[in-house]
Scaffold this active site. Structure first.
Site, short mmCIF file in Angstrom:
data_model
loop_
_atom_site.label_atom_id
_atom_site.label_comp_id
_atom_site.label_asym_id
_atom_site.label_seq_id
_atom_site.Cartn_x
_atom_site.Cartn_y
_atom_site.Cartn_z
N THR A 198 -101.29 30.87 49.32
CA THR A 198 -101.06 32.25 49.78
C THR A 198 -101.53 33.24 48.29
O THR A 198 -102.28 34.16 48.46
CB THR A 198 -99.54 32.84 50.05
OG1 THR A 198 -99.14 31.92 51.12
CG2 THR A 198 -99.32 34.14 50.22
N LYS A 199 -101.16 32.58 47.20
CA LYS A 199 -101.21 33.50 45.88
C LYS A 199 -102.23 32.77 44.95
O LYS A 199 -102.32 31.53 44.96
CB LYS A 199 -99.84 33.61 45.37
CG LYS A 199 -98.87 34.18 46.06
CD LYS A 199 -97.34 34.23 45.59
CE LYS A 199 -96.78 32.83 45.34
NZ LYS A 199 -95.60 32.68 44.99
N VAL A 205 -102.55 33.16 40.76
CA VAL A 205 -102.03 33.65 39.57
C VAL A 205 -102.91 33.51 38.40
O VAL A 205 -103.74 32.60 38.16
CB VAL A 205 -100.78 32.93 39.14
CG1 VAL A 205 -99.91 33.33 38.03
CG2 VAL A 205 -99.84 32.53 40.37
N ASP A 215 -86.72 24.12 48.34
CA ASP A 215 -87.72 23.47 47.30
C ASP A 215 -87.23 23.39 46.12
O ASP A 215 -88.13 24.13 45.22
CB ASP A 215 -89.09 23.90 47.60
CG ASP A 215 -90.22 23.04 47.29
OD1 ASP A 215 -89.91 21.79 47.10
OD2 ASP A 215 -91.16 23.60 47.27
N GLY A 248 -103.49 29.27 38.32
CA GLY A 248 -102.76 28.57 39.12
C GLY A 248 -103.07 29.35 40.62
O GLY A 248 -103.39 30.52 40.67
N GLY A 272 -102.27 28.90 45.31
CA GLY A 272 -101.87 28.15 46.18
C GLY A 272 -102.39 28.44 47.56
O GLY A 272 -103.30 29.27 47.70
N LYS A 290 -99.78 38.09 39.64
CA LYS A 290 -99.85 37.38 40.98
C LYS A 290 -100.60 38.27 42.20
O LYS A 290 -100.16 39.51 42.13
CB LYS A 290 -98.61 36.83 41.45
CG LYS A 290 -98.04 36.00 40.65
CD LYS A 290 -96.59 35.39 41.19
CE LYS A 290 -95.83 34.42 40.20
NZ LYS A 290 -94.45 34.12 40.86
#
Length: 444
Positions: free
Chosen positions: A97-98, A100, A227, A93, A95, A113
């Site tokens: 910023t990160k 995984v 969220d 995964g 996004g 992460k």
């Protein structure tokens, strides 16, 4: 040494050689000595470079053998040195910023992460690379600290972290890489959850309200999940866990009067709740907001379907009150716990349903090896269900056309209900001291 012996020999023949020749020999000796020193420095630097963490991500036998003895439940956190020996890293995964990764340390699969070096946050940053990286890494560091503060069975467990003192430098060999190690979970797949039996979905609902209760009364005070979506959670084993805490807000909103404490939310329909301003904060704002969102994203899909008929109204009422903004986190926590107790005890059974057990003959220590048939999708090889008591087993058997007998085996569900296996025949009766066989009267 040969140079110095040469110099001594030259001293005895000073009269035969010019002073210029002596200087030339000394120069040559010094050059030879410098070359030896440079070679030694190069060799030592190569050895040091091979032992640095930057070369370790390939995984080596020594690193993997050290991890064999590590237990994720031991409480011993992994460090930078150990993190670099994690093997079989695969991206699962990413996004803004990160990123995984899934990886193997010893015998344990973990999640790692780290900063997404080509993600939106890094790509849009106009500063030096190390500054941009530090800015993104600070989010991971903050999230790690928050996960530790919120330690709970339904919060993802931190198993290690790497916070190097060096500044990040891109390209191999990279240094200054910030990373955090956590339990490995899998995403919440609602299609998969909807295919579960009611008791398994009730377990997810139980975990949801446990998280709500923890957010309402955490060590940091009341917390709001801005969220609150399924993407913020993972399933580890059979337990739902909060995994993404980037958007958590500490404390109820500040206020001057009650007019500042109007909560508006969309949960299928527009919800508007008026909360009191108490001592400068909107009392219960976070608790109510989290509960409404949990109802929308989880509870409405978990408990209204597949429950015993006598519990259907209770389940639907809980969901309706949640989506209408009429249940705080603490209240829905109590409601789900009450639902679990009722389901576990079988208190919803009517007297006539309980009396059906009188139509069955009991054979302790006996079982049936044949007669299996399918009665639900999750158990294609047999008809299996948990029951609160032998009475409920008899009642369920009476509702299934093929069923002539059932067995209570030595297994129990998470609610404490015993597992029953329903049978379409009872010809192959065998001894099993852990089982109890029930056969309907008048069969054969």
């Amino acid at each position: 040494m040969d140079c110095w012996m040469l110099l001594v020999s030259l001293g005895s023949r000073m009269t035969k050689l010019s002073r210029l020749s002596i200087y030339a020999v000394i120069y040559l000796c010094l050059c030879l000595l410098a070359n030896v020193v440079l070679v030694m420095v190069f060799v030592m630097s190569q050895r040091w470079g091979d032992s640095t963490p930057a070369a370790a991500p390939r995984g080596d036998a020594q690193g993997s053998s050290r991890g064999q003895d590590w237990d994720p439940n031991s409480g011993r956190l992994l460090t930078c040195k150990e993190i670099y020996t994690i093997r079989n890293l695969t991206v699962i995964g990413s996004g803004w910023t990160k990123t995984v990764y899934r990886g193997l340390y010893g015998n344990s699969w973990l999640a790692l992460k780290t900063v997404h070096s080509s993600g939106h946050d890094m790509a849009s940053c106009q500063e030096e690379t190390s500054i941009c990286y530090h800015r993104c890494a600070s989010k991971i560091i903050k999230e790690t600290a928050l996960l530790r503060e919120l330690r709970h069975p339904n919060v993802l467990k931190v198993l290690g972290e790497c916070l190097p003192s060096e500044d990040y430098s891109p390209g191999p060999p990279a240094v200054g890489v910030v990373a955090v190690i956590t339990e490995l979970g899998h995403p919440v797949d609602m299609i998969e959850i909807l295919q579960m039996d009611f008791e398994s979905r009730l377990k997810i609902a139980y975990d949801v309200v446990s998280i709500l209760q923890h957010l309402a009364h955490s060590p940091l005070g009341s917390l709001l999940m801005k969220d609150f979506r399924r993407q913020q959670f993972v399933i580890v084993g059979d337990t739902l866990k909060l995994s993404d805490v980037d958007d958590i807000v500490l404390g109820d909103p500040k206020c001057i009067s009650d007019k500042d404490c109007i909560l508006e939310a969309k949960s299928g329909k527009h919800v508007k709740s008026y909360l009191p301003c108490d001592a400068g904060t909107c009392k219960g704002y976070n608790s109510l907001s989290n509960a409404i969102q949990a109802g929308q994203h989880f509870m409405r899909l978990l408990i209204p379907y597949g429950s015993p008929k006598a519990l259907e109204n209770t389940s639907s009422d809980i969901v309706n009150r949640l989506l209408s903004g009429n249940l705080y986190s603490e209240e829905v926590y109590a409601e789900i716990h009450r639902l679990v107790r009722n389901y576990s005890s079988g208190s919803y059974l009517k007297k006539a349903e309980k009396d059906i057990i009188k139509e069955y003959v009991t054979y302790p220590g006996e079982t049936i090896s044949d007669g299996d048939f399918s009665c639900q999708k999750i158990a294609s090889w047999g008809c299996i269900q948990s029951v609160s008591s032998p009475a409920e087993g008899a009642w369920l058997c009476s509702q299934i056309p093929n069923c002539v007998a059932f067995i209570l085996i030595d297994q129990w569900s998470w609610t404490g209900r015993q597992i029953a296996v329903f049978k379409a025949s009872y010809k192959s009766i065998k001894q099993n001291k852990e089982h109890t066989l029930y056969i309907r009267r008048g069969q054969g």
